[in-house]
Scaffold this motif. Structure first.
Motif, PDB file in Angstrom:
ATOM      1  N   UNK A 140      -0.407  -5.073  -6.824  1.00 13.05           N
ATOM      2  CA  UNK A 140      -1.362  -4.897  -7.918  1.00 13.05           C
ATOM      3  C   UNK A 140      -0.716  -5.462  -9.172  1.00 13.05           C
ATOM      4  N   UNK A 141      -1.437  -6.363  -9.852  1.00  9.23           N
ATOM      5  CA  UNK A 141      -0.913  -7.009 -11.052  1.00  9.23           C
ATOM      6  C   UNK A 141      -1.948  -6.939 -12.170  1.00  9.23           C
ATOM      7  N   UNK A 142      -1.513  -7.329 -13.353  1.00  8.16           N
ATOM      8  CA  UNK A 142      -2.444  -7.546 -14.449  1.00  8.16           C
ATOM      9  C   UNK A 142      -3.388  -8.673 -14.028  1.00  8.16           C
ATOM     10  N   UNK A 143      -4.698  -8.573 -14.281  1.00 10.51           N
ATOM     11  CA  UNK A 143      -5.610  -9.658 -13.906  1.00 10.51           C
ATOM     12  C   UNK A 143      -5.124 -11.010 -14.441  1.00 10.51           C
ATOM     13  N   UNK A 144      -5.182 -12.013 -13.594  1.00 11.63           N
ATOM     14  CA  UNK A 144      -4.763 -13.361 -13.968  1.00 11.63           C
ATOM     15  C   UNK A 144      -3.285 -13.626 -13.776  1.00 11.63           C
ATOM     16  N   UNK A 145      -2.529 -12.634 -13.309  1.00 10.11           N
ATOM     17  CA  UNK A 145      -1.082 -12.790 -13.103  1.00 10.11           C
ATOM     18  C   UNK A 145      -0.786 -12.700 -11.612  1.00 10.11           C
ATOM     19  N   UNK A 146      -0.045 -13.691 -11.084  1.00 10.47           N
ATOM     20  CA  UNK A 146       0.330 -13.670  -9.680  1.00 10.47           C
ATOM     21  C   UNK A 146       1.454 -12.660  -9.454  1.00 10.47           C
ATOM     22  N   UNK A 147       1.517 -12.055  -8.261  1.00  8.33           N
ATOM     23  CA  UNK A 147       2.540 -11.041  -8.007  1.00  8.33           C
ATOM     24  C   UNK A 147       3.939 -11.634  -7.887  1.00  8.33           C
ATOM     25  N   UNK A 148       4.919 -10.882  -8.405  1.00  6.20           N
ATOM     26  CA  UNK A 148       6.330 -11.192  -8.209  1.00  6.20           C
ATOM     27  C   UNK A 148       6.765 -10.526  -6.905  1.00  6.20           C
ATOM     28  N   UNK A 149       7.886 -10.928  -6.379  1.00  5.98           N
ATOM     29  CA  UNK A 149       8.372 -10.353  -5.119  1.00  5.98           C
ATOM     30  C   UNK A 149       8.486  -8.827  -5.212  1.00  5.98           C
ATOM     31  N   UNK A 150       8.892  -8.311  -6.354  1.00 10.97           N
ATOM     32  CA  UNK A 150       9.067  -6.861  -6.520  1.00 10.97           C
ATOM     33  C   UNK A 150       7.740  -6.094  -6.583  1.00 10.97           C
ATOM     34  N   UNK A 151       6.609  -6.788  -6.727  1.00 15.88           N
ATOM     35  CA  UNK A 151       5.297  -6.135  -6.790  1.00 15.88           C
ATOM     36  C   UNK A 151       4.775  -5.725  -5.416  1.00 15.88           C
ATOM     37  N   UNK A 152       5.265  -6.339  -4.360  1.00 12.62           N
ATOM     38  CA  UNK A 152       4.725  -6.100  -3.019  1.00 12.62           C
ATOM     39  C   UNK A 152       5.139  -4.750  -2.478  1.00 12.62           C
ATOM     40  N   UNK A 153       4.156  -4.029  -1.902  1.00 14.07           N
ATOM     41  CA  UNK A 153       4.384  -2.724  -1.283  1.00 14.07           C
ATOM     42  C   UNK A 153       3.917  -2.789   0.169  1.00 14.07           C
ATOM     43  N   UNK A 154       4.658  -2.147   1.094  1.00 13.27           N
ATOM     44  CA  UNK A 154       4.220  -2.131   2.492  1.00 13.27           C
ATOM     45  C   UNK A 154       2.844  -1.493   2.622  1.00 13.27           C
ATOM     46  N   UNK A 155       2.019  -2.109   3.434  1.00 11.61           N
ATOM     47  CA  UNK A 155       0.677  -1.598   3.722  1.00 11.61           C
ATOM     48  C   UNK A 155       0.545  -1.456   5.232  1.00 11.61           C
ATOM     49  N   UNK A 156      -0.622  -1.108   5.671  1.00 10.57           N
ATOM     50  CA  UNK A 156      -0.868  -0.972   7.110  1.00 10.57           C
ATOM     51  C   UNK A 156      -2.282  -1.432   7.417  1.00 10.57           C
ATOM     52  N   UNK A 157      -2.538  -1.591   8.697  1.00 13.76           N
ATOM     53  CA  UNK A 157      -3.880  -1.940   9.149  1.00 13.76           C
ATOM     54  C   UNK A 157      -4.638  -0.655   9.452  1.00 13.76           C
TER      55      UNK A 157
END
Length: 99
Positions: free
Chosen positions: A30-47
């Motif tokens: 999740x980022x500020x609109x218009x900003x691409x995520x940095x590596x540290x922004x990613x969180x594990x998710x699931x299906x």
């Protein structure tokens, strides 16, 4: 139109991923609109259980206090990243309004 969630709520946020088998490694940011995520922004998710079909699968993350990610009031761009041995698409997944 985006999804709206209370900053006091903890719930699963689903994101449909076209073409996914539902077995790949999946992460959500999740980022500020218009900003691409940095590596540290990613969180594990699931299906989501039972969500895989011929068109794709639904990724989900537990959002809110005590979940995988919590955000203060504001608007956020959701992103989904799926990792396979050959591809690693980063997909904008819509806006989330936290109120």
């Amino acid at each position: 139109m985006g999804e709206t969630i209370s900053s006091l709520s903890r719930e699963w946020l689903p994101f449909f991923v076209r073409g996914a088998a539902g077995t790949e490694l999946v992460e959500i940011a999740f980022t500020t609109p218009g900003v691409e995520p940095a590596e540290s922004d990613w969180k594990p998710a699931e299906w989501a259980p039972g969500s895989a079909g011929v068109r794709g699968a639904t990724a989900r993350i537990l959002f809110g206090p005590g979940g995988a990610v919590a955000k203060p009031d504001g608007s956020y761009q959701a992103w989904v990243r799926v990792s396979t041995p050959f591809e690693k698409p980063v997909l904008p997944a819509g806006l989330i309004d936290v109120i």
